[in-house]
Write an enzyme that holds these catalytic residues in place. Sequence first.
Site, PDB file in Angstrom:
ATOM      1  N   GLU A 104       1.003  -1.216  -0.029  1.00 28.13           N
ATOM      2  CA  GLU A 104      -0.026   0.199  -0.275  1.00 28.13           C
ATOM      3  C   GLU A 104       0.767   0.866   0.525  1.00 28.13           C
ATOM      4  OE1 GLU A 104      -3.016   1.238  -1.012  1.00 28.13           O
ATOM      5  OE2 GLU A 104      -4.489  -0.203   0.153  1.00 28.13           O
ATOM      6  N   ASP A 108      -4.657   5.233   6.163  1.00 28.25           N
ATOM      7  CA  ASP A 108      -5.170   6.125   7.192  1.00 28.25           C
ATOM      8  C   ASP A 108      -5.908   5.469   8.184  1.00 28.25           C
ATOM      9  OD1 ASP A 108      -6.328   8.487   7.027  1.00 28.25           O
ATOM     10  OD2 ASP A 108      -6.899   8.292   5.300  1.00 28.25           O
TER      11      ASP A 108
HETATM   12  P1  IMP Z   1      -7.974   4.077   4.267  1.00 27.01           P
HETATM   13  O1  IMP Z   1      -9.124   3.138   4.238  1.00 27.01           O
HETATM   14  O2  IMP Z   1      -8.692   4.994   4.953  1.00 27.01           O
HETATM   15  O3  IMP Z   1      -6.981   3.423   5.240  1.00 27.01           O
HETATM   16  O4  IMP Z   1      -6.818   5.327   3.229  1.00 27.01           O
HETATM   17  C1  IMP Z   1      -6.613   4.269   1.833  1.00 27.01           C
HETATM   18  C2  IMP Z   1      -6.473   4.671   0.616  1.00 27.01           C
HETATM   19  O5  IMP Z   1      -6.602   6.197   0.795  1.00 27.01           O
HETATM   20  C3  IMP Z   1      -4.786   4.804   0.815  1.00 27.01           C
HETATM   21  O6  IMP Z   1      -4.581   3.858  -0.259  1.00 27.01           O
HETATM   22  C4  IMP Z   1      -4.911   5.719  -0.124  1.00 27.01           C
HETATM   23  O7  IMP Z   1      -5.961   5.824  -1.909  1.00 27.01           O
HETATM   24  C5  IMP Z   1      -5.712   7.245   0.173  1.00 27.01           C
HETATM   25  N1  IMP Z   1      -5.556   8.104   1.305  1.00 27.01           N
HETATM   26  C6  IMP Z   1      -5.557   8.199   2.146  1.00 27.01           C
HETATM   27  N2  IMP Z   1      -4.682   9.018   3.204  1.00 27.01           N
HETATM   28  C7  IMP Z   1      -4.320   9.598   2.276  1.00 27.01           C
HETATM   29  C8  IMP Z   1      -3.460  11.276   1.516  1.00 27.01           C
HETATM   30  O8  IMP Z   1      -3.397  12.237   2.730  1.00 27.01           O
HETATM   31  N3  IMP Z   1      -2.947  11.236   0.953  1.00 27.01           N
HETATM   32  C9  IMP Z   1      -4.197  10.957  -1.371  1.00 27.01           C
HETATM   33  N4  IMP Z   1      -4.792  10.205  -0.835  1.00 27.01           N
HETATM   34  C10 IMP Z   1      -4.668   9.685   0.538  1.00 27.01           C
HETATM   35 MG    MG Z   2      -3.954   3.326  -2.244  1.00 26.32          MG
END
Ligand code: IMP
Ligand code: MG
Length: 186
Positions: A104, A108
């Site tokens: 990954e 986040d």
């Molecule tokens: P999660 O499912 O909330 O963990 O987010 C994961 C996905 O969101 C990552 O693989 C990124 O593609 C996108 N993402 C999360 N945070 C950021 C950021 O700060 N900048 C750009 N993309 C992000």
């Molecule tokens: Mg991603």
Amino acid sequence: MKDKIVINGDVFVPMLTEEQIAVRTKEIAAQLSRDFEGKTPIFVGVLNGSFMFFSDVVRHFEGDCEVDFLKLSSYGEAKISSGSVTLLKDLNCSIDGRHLIIVEDIVDSGLSVKYILDLIKEHNPASVSVVSLLVKPKSMQYDLKIDYIGFSIPSEFVIGFGLDYAQKYRNLRAVYVLSEDEKNGK
Ligand code: IMP
Ligand code: MG
């Protein structure tokens, strides 16, 4: 390296340099090479964000391996997660009995990784490990083990090195974050 990127009046400044990323990536690849020696793992890149980190990790992995890709729905134009994930591209390989290494760009909330782990578990892999260039520990909403972490960062929006804002800026060679001065209105 550009010392700032201005997007619609927002100023982004470097958080991680190309060199810092390269050094850490080689350390992780060396660790993976030891941990998966003789196991021919399948590296699974999560599109689009991981493409740059993915290619660097795989390039520095010593030993036999295979690669495949998953694509999940993205944030679209928003800076925060929509809270739901859909699968846009599934794996093409058989993973029964294989060692998988999910790669990954950033974890986040952890929703994407949770979704991937649930999806993969149904197909009897020998093992599943998760590698992420960046992790925002304070944003994580699921009890997930990220086995290999490049850098733990604050819960700030970052761009570059594969990470986008409205699909742009993925080609920046460093990781940039919204400037503190900017956020404080200076
Ligand atoms: P999660 O499912 O909330 O963990 O987010 C994961 C996905 O969101 C990552 O693989 C990124 O593609 C996108 N993402 C999360 N945070 C950021 C950021 O700060 N900048 C750009 N993309 C992000
Ligand atoms: Mg991603």
